[in-house]
Design a protein around this motif. Structure first.
Motif, PDB file in Angstrom:
ATOM      1  N   THR A   1       0.823  -1.198   0.000  1.00 19.44           N
ATOM      2  CA  THR A   1       0.000   0.000   0.000  1.00 19.44           C
ATOM      3  C   THR A   1       0.862   1.255   0.000  1.00 19.44           C
ATOM      4  O   THR A   1       2.004   1.252   0.488  1.00 19.44           O
ATOM      5  CB  THR A   1      -0.958   0.023   1.197  1.00 19.44           C
ATOM      6  OG1 THR A   1      -0.176   0.098   2.399  1.00 19.44           O
ATOM      7  CG2 THR A   1      -1.800  -1.230   1.243  1.00 19.44           C
TER       8      THR A   1
ATOM      9  N   ASP B   1      -5.063   6.846  -1.412  1.00 13.88           N
ATOM     10  CA  ASP B   1      -4.738   5.449  -1.087  1.00 13.88           C
ATOM     11  C   ASP B   1      -4.636   4.583  -2.330  1.00 13.88           C
ATOM     12  O   ASP B   1      -5.565   4.543  -3.146  1.00 13.88           O
ATOM     13  CB  ASP B   1      -5.786   4.884  -0.125  1.00 13.88           C
ATOM     14  CG  ASP B   1      -5.761   5.575   1.220  1.00 13.88           C
ATOM     15  OD1 ASP B   1      -6.825   5.989   1.704  1.00 13.88           O
ATOM     16  OD2 ASP B   1      -4.649   5.721   1.785  1.00 13.88           O
TER      17      ASP B   1
ATOM     18  N   ARG C   1       0.287   5.541   0.577  1.00 16.00           N
ATOM     19  CA  ARG C   1      -0.636   6.614   0.965  1.00 16.00           C
ATOM     20  C   ARG C   1       0.026   7.966   0.731  1.00 16.00           C
ATOM     21  O   ARG C   1       1.183   8.184   1.124  1.00 16.00           O
ATOM     22  CB  ARG C   1      -1.033   6.458   2.420  1.00 16.00           C
ATOM     23  CG  ARG C   1      -1.897   7.606   2.962  1.00 16.00           C
ATOM     24  CD  ARG C   1      -2.563   7.220   4.259  1.00 16.00           C
ATOM     25  NE  ARG C   1      -3.642   6.257   4.016  1.00 16.00           N
ATOM     26  CZ  ARG C   1      -4.351   5.695   4.994  1.00 16.00           C
ATOM     27  NH1 ARG C   1      -4.076   5.969   6.262  1.00 16.00           N
ATOM     28  NH2 ARG C   1      -5.319   4.850   4.707  1.00 16.00           N
TER      29      ARG C   1
END
Lengths: 121, 106
Positions: B22, B70, B24
């Motif tokens: 991930t 995101d 961000r």
């Protein structure tokens, strides 16, 4: 095929200057900008700026504006990064990367292999 | 400058695993997010641009998604050549900035 081949590793003393080259092949050199980035040990990639290989326009990160110069030799399809006033904090691997513009944005679609610059007294 | 934060920093995995990384952003970057793979001593390689577009020549097991702040990079069925460090990079505003990297390791 597109290739960016950078010059070899350099060892410099504090206060010296270094010039790194990036030889491009496999595409029309003036049609793409080249960006310069670096990665110090344990740090993330950091952008230094870029050069428009068509008209020579350059844009530098504010952090490096007084120490970095980008040039290019269109006949040799080679771009250059010169960094002056070296300190130990400039020890890093330096990369050139071609920027491709599409879908309203840009991305670095080809990179050089990197040039290690070590600054040590 | 826009700050990019990746997680995890290190990702132990095995051949055949499905892995997700991930990224961000500290503010909205629309879909101006790119992913790169980097192996030691080699040139970084573009995998995904504009959040979900796969670069030509990149295997279909690599997929990207997300928008706004995101984003994710997914590798389906991890192969031996996929062990590397992965970086996200935003191209919404200058200067372009990168995540700190995620090292996928055995």
């Amino acid at each position: 095929q597109v290739q960016l081949v950078q010059s070899g590793a350099e060892v410099k003393k504090p206060g010296a200057s270094v010039k790194v080259s990036c030889k491009a092949s496999g595409y029309i050199f003036p049609s793409y900008g080249l960006h310069w980035l670096r990665q110090a040990p344990g740090q993330r990639l950091e952008w230094l700026g870029w050069i428009n290989n068509g008209n020579g326009f350059t844009k530098l990160s504010q952090k490096f504006q007084d120490r970095v110069t980008f040039t290019r030799d269109t006949s040799a399809t080679t771009a250059f990064l010169e960094l002056t006033g070296l300190t130990s904090e400039d020890s890093a691997v330096y990369f050139c990367a071609r920027a491709y513009y599409g879908l309203g944005t840009y991305y670095f679609d080809y990179w050089g292999q990197g040039t290690l610059v070590a600054v040590s007294s | 400058d826009i700050q990019m934060t990746q997680s995890p920093s290190s990702l132990p995995a095995s051949i055949g695993d499905r892995v997700t990384i991930t990224c961000r952003a500290s503010q909205s970057i629309s879909r101006y997010l790119n992913w790169y793979q980097h192996k030691p001593g080699k040139a970084p390689k573009l995998l995904i641009f504009a959040a979900s577009s796969v670069q030509s020549g990149v295997p279909s097991r690599f997929t990207g998604s997300g928008s706004g702040t995101d984003f994710t990079l997914t590798i389906n069925s991890l192969q031996p050549e996929d062990f590397a460090t992965y970086y996200c990079q935003q191209s919404s505003t200058s200067p372009p900035t990168f995540g700190q990297g995620t090292k996928v390791e055995i």
